[in-house]
Scaffold this active site. Sequence first.
Site, PDB file in Angstrom:
ATOM      1  CG  HIS A  39      45.007  40.331  34.629  1.00 61.85           C
ATOM      2  ND1 HIS A  39      46.251  40.550  35.533  1.00 61.85           N
ATOM      3  CD2 HIS A  39      43.925  40.772  35.453  1.00 61.85           C
ATOM      4  CE1 HIS A  39      45.611  41.178  36.760  1.00 61.85           C
ATOM      5  NE2 HIS A  39      44.393  41.320  36.469  1.00 61.85           N
ATOM      6  CD  GLU A  45      49.023  39.017  34.864  1.00 55.76           C
ATOM      7  OE1 GLU A  45      48.721  40.161  34.698  1.00 55.76           O
ATOM      8  OE2 GLU A  45      48.345  38.202  35.554  1.00 55.76           O
ATOM      9  NE  ARG A  73      47.036  41.368  41.300  1.00 55.05           N
ATOM     10  CZ  ARG A  73      45.836  41.981  40.861  1.00 55.05           C
ATOM     11  NH1 ARG A  73      45.219  40.990  40.426  1.00 55.05           N
ATOM     12  NH2 ARG A  73      45.864  43.159  41.504  1.00 55.05           N
TER      13      ARG A  73
END
Length: 334
Positions: A295, A277, A248
């Site tokens: 991602h 993000e 993450r």
Amino acid sequence: MARPKVLLLGEIVHAGKTWEDLSDIADLITTSATNRTEFIQECKDGKLDGVVAAYRTFGSFAVTGQIDEELVAALPKSLLFLAHCGAGYDQVDVHACSERTPPIRVSNVPTAVDDSTADVNMFLIIGAIRNFNTGMHALRQGKWRGDPAPPLGHDPEGKVLGILGMGGIGRNLKKKAEAFGMKVIYHNRRQLSETMSAGAEYVTFDDLLAKSDVISLNLPLNKHTYHIIGKPEFAKMKDGVVVVNTARGAVIDEAALVEALDSGKVFSAGLDVFEEEPKIHPGLLRNPNVMLVPHMGTWSYETQTEMEEWAIGNVRQAIEKGTLKSIVPEHVDL
Ligand SMILES: *[C@@H]1O[C@H](CO)[C@@H](O)[C@H](O)[C@H]1NC(C)=O
């Protein structure tokens, strides 16, 4: 007795049949809310009363936002199970879930993601250490390798890969990295058994920082791991280290990473995840050495299908037996 209800938060894309099959044991409902305010209102209006289990995706964050204390308090009292379709469940405050009366038990998808995430991890390691991005970028601008050509990269063979977080993804990555001739060391909250670590050397956190040629972050994001790599940690690393993150974004202090890249302390980075993000730090965008992937760690047909099937399996078991196949570690004793 009324049939239990199951709430879908997000979309089922690949396992539609398995989802529909749940209708033999429960009424399947969705939310009509488009944002958090509407969702909380829907809860308050009693529209979700009778929901026993909810299935949620990473993307459903766009509607509900963080499953935090406020949201947990609004959710219907009938809700006892929350099946998250993903490995990382930092969008869910598991403490708030277990503290509620009655508690909400949370499950994740622990193993289905390992291969595809470790694949992206390896792709980022190779791309970053070999410095492929600069050349790939120049080629698309019609400049072949660029002028001047990018600096030579390095071979992974013989380099030390430090894995921070030796869970399913970390162990999968270890096997793959060894096929490229890398020597693997790791740090984890707990040292693994000989069988589990399979020859990877356990080192302290500081030794991992000091000894690794490539550092890979494979640990979950929570309040203990937030910014676990920041300015002081970069200072302890080898000059010219490569840093790779598929966990993450917020396990790294992104601003500190940009600084370390700019100073040359970090030779290159490979990132699949970012702090905000879909916003990318401009310091990363302007750095041609850095490998950036939006991602896509589990972005494969096989893995997405397996994840959905697994998470639906948790919902089925919750309704049929009142238990979860893969309850999160924090809730094991609930
Ligand atoms: C939520 O959606 C409704 C309906 O589209 C809109 O009226 C409202 O302003 C939105 N609220 C927020 C906080 O975005």
